[in-house]
Design a protein around this motif. Structure first.
Motif, PDB file in Angstrom:
ATOM      1  N   TYR A   9      58.447  71.571  58.809  1.00 23.24           N
ATOM      2  CA  TYR A   9      58.049  71.035  57.516  1.00 23.24           C
ATOM      3  C   TYR A   9      56.759  71.694  57.045  1.00 23.24           C
ATOM      4  O   TYR A   9      56.628  72.063  55.877  1.00 23.24           O
ATOM      5  CB  TYR A   9      57.856  69.525  57.591  1.00 23.24           C
ATOM      6  N   VAL A  17      59.324  65.412  51.408  1.00 19.66           N
ATOM      7  CA  VAL A  17      60.194  66.454  51.956  1.00 19.66           C
ATOM      8  C   VAL A  17      61.646  66.002  52.008  1.00 19.66           C
ATOM      9  O   VAL A  17      62.538  66.662  51.475  1.00 19.66           O
ATOM     10  CB  VAL A  17      59.726  66.884  53.362  1.00 19.66           C
ATOM     11  N   ARG A  18      61.888  64.857  52.615  1.00 20.50           N
ATOM     12  CA  ARG A  18      63.262  64.410  52.841  1.00 20.50           C
ATOM     13  C   ARG A  18      63.726  63.535  51.676  1.00 20.50           C
ATOM     14  O   ARG A  18      63.300  62.392  51.544  1.00 20.50           O
ATOM     15  CB  ARG A  18      63.353  63.648  54.166  1.00 20.50           C
ATOM     16  N   ILE A  38      61.420  70.881  49.988  1.00 20.74           N
ATOM     17  CA  ILE A  38      61.162  72.310  50.156  1.00 20.74           C
ATOM     18  C   ILE A  38      61.823  73.096  49.027  1.00 20.74           C
ATOM     19  O   ILE A  38      61.207  73.976  48.405  1.00 20.74           O
ATOM     20  CB  ILE A  38      61.674  72.807  51.521  1.00 20.74           C
ATOM     21  N   ASP A  74      66.068  68.567  48.494  1.00 21.91           N
ATOM     22  CA  ASP A  74      64.914  68.155  49.287  1.00 21.91           C
ATOM     23  C   ASP A  74      63.619  68.751  48.735  1.00 21.91           C
ATOM     24  O   ASP A  74      63.617  69.540  47.791  1.00 21.91           O
ATOM     25  CB  ASP A  74      65.105  68.508  50.762  1.00 21.91           C
ATOM     26  N   THR A 126      52.505  68.451  49.415  1.00 22.17           N
ATOM     27  CA  THR A 126      53.596  67.819  50.144  1.00 22.17           C
ATOM     28  C   THR A 126      53.050  66.581  50.835  1.00 22.17           C
ATOM     29  O   THR A 126      52.056  66.654  51.551  1.00 22.17           O
ATOM     30  CB  THR A 126      54.187  68.789  51.192  1.00 22.17           C
ATOM     31  N   THR A 135      54.387  63.579  53.235  1.00 28.50           N
ATOM     32  CA  THR A 135      55.550  63.188  54.017  1.00 28.50           C
ATOM     33  C   THR A 135      55.172  62.338  55.224  1.00 28.50           C
ATOM     34  O   THR A 135      53.994  62.273  55.604  1.00 28.50           O
ATOM     35  CB  THR A 135      56.332  64.440  54.485  1.00 28.50           C
ATOM     36  N   ALA A 138      57.015  74.168  53.863  1.00 27.83           N
ATOM     37  CA  ALA A 138      56.356  73.692  52.645  1.00 27.83           C
ATOM     38  C   ALA A 138      55.317  74.691  52.164  1.00 27.83           C
ATOM     39  O   ALA A 138      55.248  75.023  50.971  1.00 27.83           O
ATOM     40  CB  ALA A 138      55.714  72.329  52.888  1.00 27.83           C
TER      41      ALA A 138
END
Length: 216
Positions: A89, A55-56, A63, A61, A80, A82, A93
């Motif tokens: 999130y 995600v980050r 998303i 990013d 995803t 993370t 997502a």
């Protein structure tokens, strides 16, 4: 052979996931990317069946990357992966089109199982993410439920049967057994359900079913 792309700005995480996935006889890591921009480039250059996306990340990013990956002519399934299980999130997502949501502390065998499940058209959620979705369901307002039900009214009774089981986490094989159908028939029903509801995948269909209070 399931063709996988790993998207994470941490080189050690990419290396660890690549070692894990390449160890499976039916999985091949065909691309890696350190951010969303590179992920779109790699997915365009390679045929990717499943993308593991953090995600980050810098530049773009996860998303935003999921949204663009799902918009490709031949979109990969997306999991995803993370460190954080924050509500935003999870929701963002899945709304963007992710087929799964796992934390990086997930057991390696479960990550590999998730790749197989998602590649086959099912979904995979970390228990913490599933808890978030249950909490969201209980917090659904009446107008949201009515709007969701209006979309479910587009389905036939048999499609509602399939959607109910799908929303409970059943695989196509499980649904086929429960409803005494061929698995190919279940797949056809699922495809029709996704198209009728205007959603990208099983997870989004399940979310809509829960919003409509079709299942608990």
């Amino acid at each position: 052979m399931i063709r996988v792309m790993i998207v994470d700005d941490d080189a050690l995480v990419r290396l660890g996931l690549a070692d894990l996935l390449d160890g499976a006889p039916d999985v091949e890591v065909v691309a890696q990317a350190a951010d969303g921009v590179a992920a779109i480039e790699q997915a365009t250059a390679h045929r990717v069946d499943v993308a593991l996306v953090d995600v980050r990340m810098p530049r773009m990013d996860g998303i935003a990357a999921i949204t663009q990956l799902r918009a490709l002519p031949h979109p990969p399934k997306v999991i995803t992966l993370t460190t954080f299980d924050l509500d935003e999130y999870v929701y963002n997502a899945l709304t963007a089109g992710a087929d799964g949501f796992l934390l990086k502390d997930t057991d390696p065998a479960e990550i590999l199982r998730a790749v197989h499940l998602v590649a086959a058209g099912s979904a995979m959620l970390h228990p913490a993410a599933a808890r978030r979705l249950i909490d969201r369901f209980h917090a659904t307002t009446q107008p949201q439920a009515v709007a969701a039900q209006a979309r479910l009214d587009r389905l036939t009774p048999r499609e509602l049967d399939v959607l109910t089981l799908l929303a409970q986490g059943a695989t196509n094989a499980d649904i086929a057994t429960h409803l005494a159908m061929r698995e190919s028939t279940v797949k056809a029903h699922v495809s029709r359900i996704l198209a009728a509801l205007g959603v990208a995948n099983r997870v989004q269909a399940a979310l809509l079913a829960r919003d409509a209070r079709l299942t608990t």
